[in-house]
Design an enzyme around this catalytic site. Structure first.
Site, PDB file in Angstrom:
ATOM      1  CG  ASP A 188      -4.511  16.656 -43.610  1.00 54.21           C
ATOM      2  OD1 ASP A 188      -4.461  17.363 -42.123  1.00 54.21           O
ATOM      3  OD2 ASP A 188      -5.623  16.853 -43.952  1.00 54.21           O
TER       4      ASP A 188
ATOM      5  CD  GLU B 255      -7.080  19.452 -37.730  1.00 54.05           C
ATOM      6  OE1 GLU B 255      -7.312  20.308 -38.229  1.00 54.05           O
ATOM      7  OE2 GLU B 255      -7.443  18.430 -37.927  1.00 54.05           O
TER       8      GLU B 255
ATOM      9  CG  HIS C 284      -9.606  15.638 -45.372  1.00 57.12           C
ATOM     10  ND1 HIS C 284     -10.693  16.725 -45.080  1.00 57.12           N
ATOM     11  CD2 HIS C 284      -8.626  15.829 -44.664  1.00 57.12           C
ATOM     12  CE1 HIS C 284     -10.278  17.624 -43.794  1.00 57.12           C
ATOM     13  NE2 HIS C 284      -8.872  16.735 -44.064  1.00 57.12           N
TER      14      HIS C 284
END
Length: 518
Positions: free
Chosen positions: A294, A326, A455
């Site tokens: 990601d 983003e 994350h």
């Protein structure tokens, strides 16, 4: 990226099958060689890009987040690769509010009783009794807590205006810590008013109605507050509110400021500039980790696609976009779209978004352009259904299952959809849980996250599934080539009529050769 021979052959077959009509529809000199393109994705290019992004993160504190040296190095790497491939590269700067909590905050009651409250760590791995608000200032203060216009016991519906007006602080003693209650105005308003009144810190507690009792994990909206600001549960707030004269030690360790970051936009020198086929992926990671799935995965896949197609003359213009910030709310793509003129926006016939395309517990998800499941978010702009069908045909050719996923606004297609540009793309899942039905289609483990390192610091090169990356890269190459050569694109055609185009070309030639350059 080493793709097993059987899988490589399958991807090549799928690409060739979908590109064959192009070879039959136009001049052979201008159209691609499907087999050559299929062979090109067997090269280790995509994985090499991911390894480079990992090395960049390793050299920059384990992150490639917007506003950090790790992102800037990622930007320079991508821009350099695109320039070598023959693209016109634009580095688009924009400002954004940067926030980082460097270490776990401290909150202790020192009087009348000694009490230490459990913190919420910066990585959010657990929720304590208090949490530093995003865009809180930094500080280390010990001061008396002063109640500001509290509603205790709480009203049955949200109604507290605590701290919402400057007049709430008329009797506030500068140097105290302001104790405020959640309610009818933004946390930013409360914090600004407290700071203006001379508060040394701010504690905001949840309001107290059902659903509003847990620890507040809130955010301010701008990095203008220089004092510590934390959120706490209703129970902690009620505890601090009485008796009067409670003293608290409050410490936050943050950076909160405006910084500059950059989008990277690359235009092919080939194709009709009035018919733009745009692909995008966000290049930034979160602060907590290197962001290799990601979204290094999407960035690396479109970067290698761009390298593959850079020297091939196309009918329509290809544009590759690498977005920043983003992870902070689609700030880069939103800035880009907001600064398009209406004429330039109309030239973009479709936008393809690739955000997380190699999740380790993957599902092959295609954005639901036509809302065929009739649930969740609505369909994309007209033409989005055609994009969905193209990706579905690719996976069907491979006899590979696939499912739909909503345009839920969580990635960079959002600003494009908002201005009516047909959109689509691929996704392999984030923190959501894989279903038993998806396990039957894709393997993996039902009941677990698609990406258990979402994350987190463990989103490294080891977090990449090579099969998902290979098949999705094939789908990306396929879509790029199909739309680069297609006479019929999803978006409306805004090209001038042939006679007008000829007249415009003659005028432009006369201006240049006549010495009236402008």
């Amino acid at each position: 990226m080493r793709i097993p021979v059987s899988r490589r052959a399958g991807v090549a077959t799928a690409i060739a099958a979908l590109l064959l009509p192009l070879a039959l529809a136009g001049p052979a000199s201008a159209d691609p060689d499907p087999s050559a393109l299929a062979r090109s994705i067997s090269a280790p290019g995509v994985k090499q890009h991911l390894q480079k992004l990992q090395a960049i993160a390793n050299a920059n504190g384990g992150t490639r987040a917007a506003g950090t040296p790790g992102f800037d190095a990622s930007r320079d790497y991508v821009a350099g690769q695109l320039k070598k491939a023959g693209y016109k590269v634009t580095i688009q700067p924009f400002e954004f509010p940067f926030f980082q909590e460097h270490s776990t905050a401290t909150m202790q009651q020192t009087s009348p009783d000694a009490k230490t409250y459990a913190p919420t760590p910066p990585d959010g791995s657990s929720v304590g009794e208090f949490a530093t608000m995003t865009y809180s200032g930094a500080g280390d203060v010990t001061a008396t807590v002063q109640n500001v216009d509290l509603v205790l016991p709480p009203a049955p519906t949200p109604s507290s205006t605590s701290g919402c007006e400057a007049s709430d602080f008329a009797s506030f003693a500068p140097g105290n810590i302001a104790l405020l209650q959640r309610g009818t105005c933004d946390f930013q308003v409360k914090a600004d008013n407290a700071q203006a009144a001379g508060a040394a810190g701010v504690i905001v507690f949840n309001e107290g109605q059902p659903g509003r009792t847990e620890t507040l994990q809130g955010r301010l909206t701008t990095p203008t507050v220089t004092i510590p600001v934390v959120g706490v549960s209703f129970a902690v707030g009620e505890d601090l509110a009485s008796p009067a004269g409670t003293v608290v030690h409050l410490k936050t360790d943050t950076t909160s400021e405006m910084r500059t970051t950059y989008n990277v936009i690359a235009d092919s020198k080939w194709g009709d500039p009035n018919r733009v086929v745009q692909l995008g992926a966000h290049l930034d990671s979160v602060l907590a980790g290197p962001g290799i799935n990601d979204n290094g995965s999407g960035s690396a896949a479109i970067l290698e696609t761009a390298r593959t197609l850079g020297k091939i003359p196309t009918r329509n213009k290809l544009r590759f976009s690498f977005w920043s910030a983003e992870e902070l709310g689609l700030l880069g793509s939103d800035h880009y779209v907001a600064n398009l003129s209406p004429a330039d926006a109309a030239k973009i016939k479709l936008y393809l978004n690739f955000d997380m395309v190699a999740s380790p517990n993957y599902a092959f998800k295609i954005y639901d352009g036509d809302d065929s499941d009739a649930t969740g978010s609505p369909a994309g702009p007209p033409g989005s259904d055609e994009i969905e069908k193209l990706f579905a045909k690719y996976f069907d050719t491979l006899r590979q299952g696939h499912v739909g996923t909503d345009f839920d606004g969580r990635s960079d297609y959002g600003p494009f959809i908002a201005v009516g540009i047909p959109s689509g793309g691929l996704f392999t899942g984030a923190e959501g849980t894989k279903t038993p039905e998806e396990q039957a289609l894709f393997g993996g483990t039902a009941g677990e996250a698609y990406d258990g390192c979402y994350h987190q610091a463990c989103d490294t090169i080891a977090n990449i599934d090579d099969k998902a990356l290979a098949l999705n890269t094939g789908a990306i190459v396929t879509a790029a080539v199909v739309y680069a050569f297609s006479r019929d694109l999803p978006g409306p055609d805004v090209r001038p009529a042939p006679a007008a185009r000829t007249a415009a070309a003659r005028t432009a030639g006369a201006q240049v050769h006549g010495g009236t350059a402008r």
